[in-house]
Design an enzyme around this catalytic site. Structure first.
Site, PDB file in Angstrom:
ATOM      1  CG  HIS A 170      42.360  33.108  44.720  1.00 16.91           C
ATOM      2  ND1 HIS A 170      41.864  31.849  44.999  1.00 16.91           N
ATOM      3  CD2 HIS A 170      42.940  33.533  45.869  1.00 16.91           C
ATOM      4  CE1 HIS A 170      42.117  31.536  46.257  1.00 16.91           C
ATOM      5  NE2 HIS A 170      42.768  32.552  46.806  1.00 16.91           N
TER       6      HIS A 170
ATOM      7  CG  ASP B 145      39.856  29.967  43.114  1.00 17.56           C
ATOM      8  OD1 ASP B 145      40.303  29.181  43.963  1.00 17.56           O
ATOM      9  OD2 ASP B 145      40.255  31.139  42.982  1.00 17.56           O
TER      10      ASP B 145
ATOM     11  CB  THR C 165      45.310  29.786  43.601  1.00 16.60           C
ATOM     12  OG1 THR C 165      44.711  29.825  44.896  1.00 16.60           O
ATOM     13  CG2 THR C 165      44.228  29.954  42.544  1.00 16.60           C
TER      14      THR C 165
END
Length: 225
Positions: free
Chosen positions: A26, A116, A138
């Site tokens: 990530h 994220d 991601t």
């Protein structure tokens, strides 16, 4: 520029915060995204929730600022995956909020938080501080599409046989699917986290995906609703 020669260009520079989940798969795509974003002109701060991990000295981050916030994990502490995820959310929800507040009151107040996508709750934190929020996925579009279908109940899990994602694509064998949709008892909290990525997208300003478009064009444009 003022008469005394002082420039106000830097003071007016846009500031964008980017927060990543602190594992390599990530961090890397969000680091590269941050550097590309910074190359266009704005000030970019990459936030890494980590008590113990730091970039190696030779890591190239000259275009961006890197900030570390506590994640609650103590070195040597042994937790199950599910316990660690619960602790991470509880601690980082607070430390990320505190960090954003500090930045809002700084010389370069941010206007956007790119987060994220697995940290779905970060959108609420951004909006509480008056920032726009943009999730960054991601994983590839194919994986996103599978999780999206599961989230909306359009695919029953666990998937036990060949899986057809879109009519024009070949069948995906069980071995080719994300393990979380073929073994739902493996990590239930992690399963909930990745499926939950799609729970509040309507509140996001933009949606960003890490993909090679020419390889996933059919999936990217397919209507899964």
């Amino acid at each position: 520029m003022d008469r005394d020669g002082t420039s106000h260009i830097n003071e007016e520079k846009a500031h964008i915060l980017v927060v990543t989940y602190p594992i390599q798969g990530h961090i890397n795509p969000l680091l590269q995204f941050s550097k590309r974003l910074a190359s266009k002109g704005p000030k970019v701060t990459l936030i890494i929730p980590s008590t113990t991990i730091r970039f190696p000295a030779n890591a190239s981050t000259s275009l961006i600022s890197v900030a570390y916030i506590p994640d609650g994990h103590e070195e040597g502490e042994i937790l199950s995956v599910d316990e660690e995820l619960k602790q991470f959310r509880a601690v980082v929800s607070r430390t990320l909020g505190d960090f954003i507040q500090e930045q809002v009151e700084s010389k370069f107040p941010p206007t956007v938080l790119v987060y994220d996508a697995v940290m779905v709750w970060a959108l609420d934190i951004a909006r509480e501080q008056g920032l726009h929020g943009a999730p960054f996925f991601t994983q590839s579009c194919v994986v996103n599409a599978i999780y999206h279908l599961v989230h909306h109940g359009l695919v029953k899990i666990p998937v036990l046989g060949p899986f057809s994602l879109i009519p024009s694509a070949p069948l995906l064998e069980v071995s080719e699917l994300p393990s979380l949709v073929t073994n739902t008892e493996l990590y239930p909290v992690l399963m909930s986290m990745v499926i939950g990525q799609f729970s509040n997208l309507k509140g996001a300003k933009w949606i960003l995906v890490n993909t090679f478009f020419e390889l996933e064009e059919q999936v990217a444009f397919y209507d899964f609703s």
